[in-house]
Enzyme design. Structure first.
Site, PDB file in Angstrom:
ATOM      1  N   GLU A 167     102.238  99.405  52.970  1.00 29.01           N
ATOM      2  CA  GLU A 167     101.499 100.641  52.947  1.00 29.01           C
ATOM      3  C   GLU A 167     102.039 101.711  52.354  1.00 29.01           C
ATOM      4  O   GLU A 167     103.382 102.307  52.164  1.00 29.01           O
ATOM      5  CB  GLU A 167     101.337 101.385  53.852  1.00 29.01           C
ATOM      6  CG  GLU A 167     100.117 100.647  55.480  1.00 29.01           C
ATOM      7  CD  GLU A 167     100.133 101.505  56.714  1.00 29.01           C
ATOM      8  OE1 GLU A 167     100.440 102.374  56.547  1.00 29.01           O
ATOM      9  OE2 GLU A 167      99.992 100.899  57.786  1.00 29.01           O
TER      10      GLU A 167
ATOM     11  N   GLU B  60     104.375  99.796  62.428  1.00 24.67           N
ATOM     12  CA  GLU B  60     105.753 100.706  62.420  1.00 24.67           C
ATOM     13  C   GLU B  60     105.646 101.208  64.310  1.00 24.67           C
ATOM     14  O   GLU B  60     105.310 102.095  64.722  1.00 24.67           O
ATOM     15  CB  GLU B  60     104.304 101.849  62.103  1.00 24.67           C
ATOM     16  CG  GLU B  60     104.273 101.923  60.922  1.00 24.67           C
ATOM     17  CD  GLU B  60     103.795 103.722  60.216  1.00 24.67           C
ATOM     18  OE1 GLU B  60     103.399 103.972  61.106  1.00 24.67           O
ATOM     19  OE2 GLU B  60     102.988 103.802  58.888  1.00 24.67           O
TER      20      GLU B  60
END
Ligand code: FCB
Length: 477
Positions: free
Chosen positions: A381, A185
């Site tokens: 995720e 991320e």
């Protein structure tokens, strides 16, 4: 099946009479769960680990809820063997974890701390003994503080140092790691860390955040090259992006423009350099009052687009926006300051206040499939925080989490049916853990952790996921 035809599993369940439909997944589909070093390991000052920017950030008064820190966390550093046994009992095929850069290189550069690498070697070997594939992330936000002192991700040199660190980990574990992720991320690292001040290092400089985004991507590219040369052709390498479909609240042109800007910063700013070898022009135009982008040099675009074997998608919630007056608070959205966010009406929310929209997962997977060159995907995720309850027998009842996982897996299944090359699914998270500025107040685990005793108890959702893995299929409802 066309995307527009996808109904939610809940709707299917309500209208289906007759036998419950099982959604079978492809053979060899990888079922996993994830954690990250700072969120679970603890042992912050043991065996030569240096400080990270998160240690420093947590020490600032009033930053993290409850004054919590990752100093002890879920004590995974000491309890990893029991945790691997827990994973085995859940039937996990893979475990996604991150290595802590300051545990391996306490100063972020120079000599490697052998005890740091020893820990990850013990972990990887324990996983392999249980038949669990190690999926290793090199950077999940815990930059060595020593590098932050030299400019952090704002300094181009940090990208080169990241490659050295990747080389060190690759040389030691390359023969045993099933898949690598460079950065997790990068949007969060750059924009929450350097523009909004919400994550470490807590800075509020939007122009710097854009430079950091570039250096994170450049570091990714250098790390891909370093891993390929350290590990060889067998290395399977990915990056992990947090992606979200962005919708305008109305059809007004101003709202559409707001959606374009946020989509540019959140999704395209990362997907396009990785998969197309260029930055989106509209984002460069939107941000030209802040920077002339002179941090992008000669061959950078080529380095960033170094071929990947996989792309990881972290998906939690959709994004809904409207045009608004700019707020005076530090914004993680350079060039999109005049945008407000809305929780879409009529959708349930998790304990984080995030809207639950499984359909958003389908949309983002389908977009990657249709708009970009082919690349195998995995959901790196997906999961939810809820206020779990424990009954008198000690059973952790978390029906909402099982429903959340069920509905998102149904969309993952629909994406595969629509032709998306989806290889695996990782629940966030294996364990309740340190949820960044929320401290220990938000729980995402399949397994409950009592942080006072460090006792682990699989939640109902964990047992439900165990059955999904065993069947390689999701029950209809
Ligand atoms: C993601 C992070 C992960 C966790 C989840 C809830 O953005 O990668 O560490 O905090 O959100």
């Amino acid at each position: 099946m066309r995307g527009d035809d996808v109904s939610t599993p809940a709707a299917d369940c309500a209208t289906t009479s007759g036998p419950c439909k099982r959604l079978a997944f492809p053979e060899r589909f990888l079922w996993g769960a994830g954690t990250s070093a700072y969120q679970v390991e603890g042992a912050a000052a043991e065996d030569g680990r240096g400080p990270s920017i998160w240690d420093t950030f947590c020490a600032r008064p009033g930053i993290v809820q409850g004054g919590d820190t990752g100093e002890i966390a879920a004590d995974h550093y000491h309890r990893y063997a029991d945790d691997v046994e827990l994973m085995r009992r859940l039937g996990l095929g893979a475990y996604r974890f991150s290595t802590s850069w300051p545990r391996i290189q306490p100063d972020g550069q120079g000599p490697v701390n052998p005890s740091g690498l020893d820990f990850y070697e013990r972990l990887v070997d324990a996983l392999l003994r249980c038949g669990i594939a190690p999926v290793l992330t090199l950077y999940h936000w815990d930059l060595p503080q020593a590098l932050q002192d030299r400019g952090g991700w704002g300094a181009r040199d940090t990208a080169a140092r990241f490659a050295d660190y990747a080389e060190a980990v690759g040389s030691r574990l390359g023969d045993r790691v099933a898949a690598w992720t460079t950065v997790n991320e990068p949007w969060c690292s750059a924009f929450l860390g350097y523009a909004a001040g919400e994550h470490a290092p807590g800075l509020t400089d939007p122009a710097l955040a854009l430079r950091c985004a570039h250096h994170l991507l450049l570091g990714h590219g250098f790390a891909v090259q370093a891993l390929r040369s350290a590990v060889g052709d067998t290395a399977r390498i990915s990056a992990v992006l947090n992606l979200s479909p962005v919708t305008a609240v109305t059809d007004r042109e101003a709202d559409h423009d707001a959606a374009r800007r946020i989509d540019g910063l959140l999704n395209r700013l990362f997907v396009e350099p990785l998969l197309l070898g260029r930055y989106p022009v509209d984002v460069q135009i939107d941000t030209r009052h802040l920077t002339d982008w002179n941090f992008v040099r000669g061959e950078d675009a080529k380095v960033i687009a170094s071929p990947l074997d996989l792309l990881g998608v972290n998906y939690y919630a959709p994004t809904t926006v409207t045009a608004a007056a700019p707020s005076s608070a530090p914004s993680p959205w350079p060039g999109a300051e005049a945008v407000a966010f809305r929780v879409p009406e009529g959708l349930p929310v998790t304990a984080m206040g995030w809207a639950v929209s499984p359909r958003g997962l389908f949309d983002i997977l389908r977009r990657l499939h249709t708009d970009y060159p082919p690349i195998p995907l995995f959901i790196s995720e997906n999961g939810a925080a809820y206020d779990d309850t424990v009954d008198a027998t000690g059973r952790v009842r978390d029906p909402e989490r099982a429903f959340f996982l069920h509905d998102h897996l149904a969309m993952a299944h629909a994406a595969i049916a629509a032709g998306v090359d989806l290889r695996g699914y990782f629940v966030w998270s294996l364990l309740d853990n340190f949820e960044w500025t929320f401290g220990y107040a938000k729980r995402f685990g399949l397994v409950q952790v009592d942080f006072a005793s460090q006792l682990r108890s699989p939640k109902d959702s964990g047992l439900w996921y165990r059955d999904v893995i065993a069947a390689n299929a999701v029950p209809c409802c």
